[in-house]
Write a protein that holds these residues in place. Structure first.
Motif, short mmCIF file in Angstrom:
data_model
loop_
_atom_site.label_atom_id
_atom_site.label_comp_id
_atom_site.label_asym_id
_atom_site.label_seq_id
_atom_site.Cartn_x
_atom_site.Cartn_y
_atom_site.Cartn_z
N CYS A 43 38.60 55.27 45.07
CA CYS A 43 37.94 54.86 46.31
C CYS A 43 38.22 53.38 46.62
CB CYS A 43 36.44 55.11 46.24
SG CYS A 43 35.51 53.83 45.37
N ARG A 44 37.89 53.00 47.82
CA ARG A 44 37.98 51.60 48.25
C ARG A 44 36.55 51.05 48.28
NH1 ARG A 44 39.96 48.93 53.67
NH2 ARG A 44 40.75 46.99 52.80
N PHE A 45 36.29 49.99 47.52
CA PHE A 45 34.94 49.48 47.28
C PHE A 45 34.86 48.04 47.77
CE2 PHE A 45 31.32 47.98 44.87
CZ PHE A 45 30.53 49.11 44.65
N LEU A 46 33.81 47.72 48.50
CA LEU A 46 33.58 46.36 49.00
C LEU A 46 32.30 45.82 48.40
CD1 LEU A 46 34.19 43.96 50.91
CD2 LEU A 46 33.10 45.27 52.75
N ASP A 47 32.39 44.68 47.72
CA ASP A 47 31.25 44.03 47.07
C ASP A 47 30.94 42.75 47.84
OD1 ASP A 47 29.35 43.01 45.32
OD2 ASP A 47 30.61 43.13 43.54
N GLY A 54 29.89 41.64 39.02
CA GLY A 54 29.56 42.73 38.11
C GLY A 54 29.60 44.12 38.73
N ILE A 55 29.16 44.25 39.97
CA ILE A 55 29.13 45.57 40.61
C ILE A 55 30.54 46.05 40.93
CG2 ILE A 55 28.33 46.89 42.62
CD1 ILE A 55 26.08 46.29 40.64
N GLY A 56 31.33 45.22 41.59
CA GLY A 56 32.70 45.60 41.92
C GLY A 56 33.55 45.84 40.69
N ILE A 57 33.34 45.05 39.65
CA ILE A 57 34.08 45.23 38.39
C ILE A 57 33.69 46.55 37.74
CG2 ILE A 57 34.29 44.36 36.02
CD1 ILE A 57 34.33 41.50 37.32
N GLU A 58 32.43 46.90 37.78
CA GLU A 58 32.00 48.20 37.25
C GLU A 58 32.68 49.33 38.02
OE1 GLU A 58 30.07 50.56 34.51
OE2 GLU A 58 29.72 48.39 34.57
N GLY A 63 37.17 53.54 37.88
CA GLY A 63 38.24 54.25 38.56
C GLY A 63 38.45 53.98 40.03
N ALA A 64 37.68 53.07 40.62
CA ALA A 64 37.93 52.73 42.02
C ALA A 64 39.37 52.24 42.16
CB ALA A 64 36.95 51.66 42.51
N GLY A 65 40.01 52.60 43.26
CA GLY A 65 41.39 52.20 43.47
C GLY A 65 41.54 50.75 43.83
N GLU A 66 40.56 50.22 44.57
CA GLU A 66 40.58 48.82 45.00
C GLU A 66 39.15 48.34 45.18
OE1 GLU A 66 42.62 46.23 48.55
OE2 GLU A 66 41.47 47.99 49.17
N ALA A 67 38.92 47.10 44.87
CA ALA A 67 37.63 46.47 45.16
C ALA A 67 37.89 45.11 45.79
CB ALA A 67 36.77 46.32 43.91
N VAL A 68 37.16 44.83 46.85
CA VAL A 68 37.22 43.54 47.52
C VAL A 68 35.91 42.82 47.22
CG1 VAL A 68 37.42 42.33 49.73
CG2 VAL A 68 38.71 44.46 49.35
N PHE A 69 36.03 41.59 46.75
CA PHE A 69 34.88 40.77 46.37
C PHE A 69 34.74 39.65 47.38
CE2 PHE A 69 36.54 42.75 42.63
CZ PHE A 69 35.44 43.06 41.85
#
Length: 189
Positions: A43-47, A54-58, A63-69
């Protein structure tokens, strides 16, 4: 604070000293991710208001495909980058050292997010400002879930007027997680 599960399981994360950030406790983070982990893969995750990340890294670890912090505090952003390096998750991460509203405007046209998590400073109505923006944004669609961490006393009576429906509300001792989706969405958490 540590990563609870996934590729970076058990790694300790750095947090900022003082009261500038309020890291989500391991117990609350575990409860949150137990609810959403079946839907995280690729998934694509926005923090937003990311603090130490900590949330985006978790999410990345699980397994998230991408996280934006997104974090405007330079010391907190340095902490996020250090934590990403330590967990070896920096390749799937994007960091934005700016305020949340500027970041949201800059990301328009970059596609939608599956999950948007925000933990703004309490009792400043920042979550309302972000939700009002997201209601008209192309960053979300009918499959997106917005999760707001807030104090228990936060008033969310306006969310329906912005076009959101409440999927779930999980209360803890002093705070809560509110799960939102666009009205009419059939998305589960």
């Amino acid at each position: 604070m540590r990563v609870i599960a996934g590729s970076a399981k058990r790694l300790q994360l750095k947090t900022l000293d003082g009261l500038d950030t309020r890291p989500t406790t391991d117990r609350i983070k575990e409860t949150l991710f137990n609810m959403i982990s079946p839907y995280l893969y690729d998934c694509r995750f926005l923090d937003l208001f990311a603090g130490s990340g900590g949330i985006g890294i978790e999410a990345l670890s699980r397994g998230a495909g991408e996280a934006v912090f997104v974090e405007q505090n330079p010391k907190a952003m340095a902490c996020i980058k250090e934590n990403l390096k330590k967990t070896k998750l920096e390749e799937r991460a994007v960091t934005m050292a700016t305020d949340v509203m500027t970041a949201l405007r800059r990301m328009e046209g970059s596609g939608t997010f599956d999950y948007i998590f925000m933990d703004p400073p309490y009792n400043k109505l920042l979550e309302k400002q972000v939700l009002e923006y997201l209601a008209e944004s192309k960053l979300i669609d009918e499959d997106s879930v917005i999760i707001v961490e807030a104090s228990k006393s936060t008033d969310f009576s306006y969310v329906e007027s912005f076009g959101f429906s409440v999927l779930k509300k999980k209360e803890y001792k002093t705070n809560l997680h509110l799960f939102l989706a666009l009205e009419g969405s059939e998305r589960v958490c």
